[in-house]
Enzyme design. Structure first.
Site, PDB file in Angstrom:
ATOM      1  N   ASP A 190      -5.801 -11.700 115.948  1.00 46.33           N
ATOM      2  CA  ASP A 190      -5.022 -10.550 115.526  1.00 46.33           C
ATOM      3  C   ASP A 190      -3.995 -10.255 116.625  1.00 46.33           C
ATOM      4  O   ASP A 190      -4.104 -10.777 117.748  1.00 46.33           O
ATOM      5  CB  ASP A 190      -5.954  -9.357 115.311  1.00 46.33           C
ATOM      6  N   ASP A 209      -1.814  -6.718 116.931  1.00 47.18           N
ATOM      7  CA  ASP A 209      -1.865  -5.315 117.350  1.00 47.18           C
ATOM      8  C   ASP A 209      -3.256  -4.972 117.869  1.00 47.18           C
ATOM      9  O   ASP A 209      -4.241  -5.122 117.155  1.00 47.18           O
ATOM     10  CB  ASP A 209      -1.522  -4.389 116.175  1.00 47.18           C
TER      11      ASP A 209
END
Length: 268
Positions: free
Chosen positions: A23, A25
């Site tokens: 991922d 963020d």
């Protein structure tokens, strides 16, 4: 480094995996601030020849824009290493209804993905309403979307279900929060294209061309990243640099394979 679940798991076993889905963020950056340990982690991925893919539920930016953002932050990562919820959503819609008309509420990353998939913009009688992260959200767009759903039968799609996301200023609203008023006013629940939708994980693993038992997902959210990995039957790593904190773990029926402070702990 902290282990949960199987006590036989070691950091060496994690480092031996061939492919990493990460991922962005809360894992790589908060807004425009690179997180501690990220340069060493990316150097390790590239230097050891790992297959890797940055898989983000944010739909704002295209892979090209994400590459440019990391370049500004001091990281050199090729455009082919990015896959977004906007791309996953556009791919889903193109398979469901080739050339469909879309009323889109979102930024350039979403609009470009929809166009590239052969879909068209239509604010009169679209087949779908598609909502992604945007800083230009307003009452007029909510009103239009609700009207098109209730009066024209448009289907409601969200790029991802995340209600919030991390930034350099703290937690901010994300796609799930923007979709919610439209759901409430229209009486229709959205279908979400991003994590934890198995379709997005399927496309990610297919792009990496590795077996599930050779693959790891690294994320900061139990309700999207980790559950997506559990359901895809790949190894899971929760980092505490984003949304989920350690005290949250007791609330979930599933658990990550590893819990780390950040990705900088993976290379050692």
């Amino acid at each position: 480094m902290n282990r949960v679940g199987n006590p036989d798991k070691t950091i060496e076993a994690l480092r031996a995996k061939k492919a990493f889905i990460c991922d962005m963020d809360g894992v790589i950056y908060h807004g425009n601030r690179l997180l501690d340990g990220v340069p060493a982690f990316v150097d390790w991925l590239q230097g050891t020849g790992k297959q890797f893919l940055f898989l983000t539920n944010s739909s704002e930016r295209s892979p090209r824009e994400l590459r440019q953002k990391l370049t500004r932050l001091g990281l050199d990562v090729g455009e082919e290493h990015f896959y977004t919820s906007a791309l996953a959503t556009a791919d889903f819609l193109a398979r469901q209804r080739p050339g469909a008309g879309i009323y889109a509420i979102g930024e350039g990353g979403l609009i470009n993905a929809l166009y590239d998939a052969g879909l068209t913009m239509n604010d009169v009688d679209p087949e779908y309403i598609v909502v992604g992260e945007t800083r230009t959200y307003n009452y007029e767009k909510i009103e239009r979307a609700v009207h098109l759903i209730r009066s024209r039968g448009a289907k409601l799609i969200g790029t991802n279900p995340d209600p919030t996301g991390p930034s350099e200023h703290g937690i901010i609203p994300a796609c799930g929060a923007l979709v919610a008023p439209i759901e409430m006013a229209s009486g229709v629940k959205a279908y979400f294209g991003g994590k934890p939708n198995p379709l997005m994980m399927h496309h990610a693993i297919k792009r990496l061309a590795t077996a599930p038992d050779e693959t790891v997902i690294v994320g900061d959210r139990m309700d999207t990243d980790i559950v997506a990995g559990v359901e895809a039957e790949i190894e899971t790593v929760l980092v505490l640099s984003g949304v989920t904190c350690r005290d949250d773990l007791v609330r979930f029926a599933y658990q990550p394979g590893y819990v780390l402070g950040g990705v900088g702990e993976i290379p050692g």
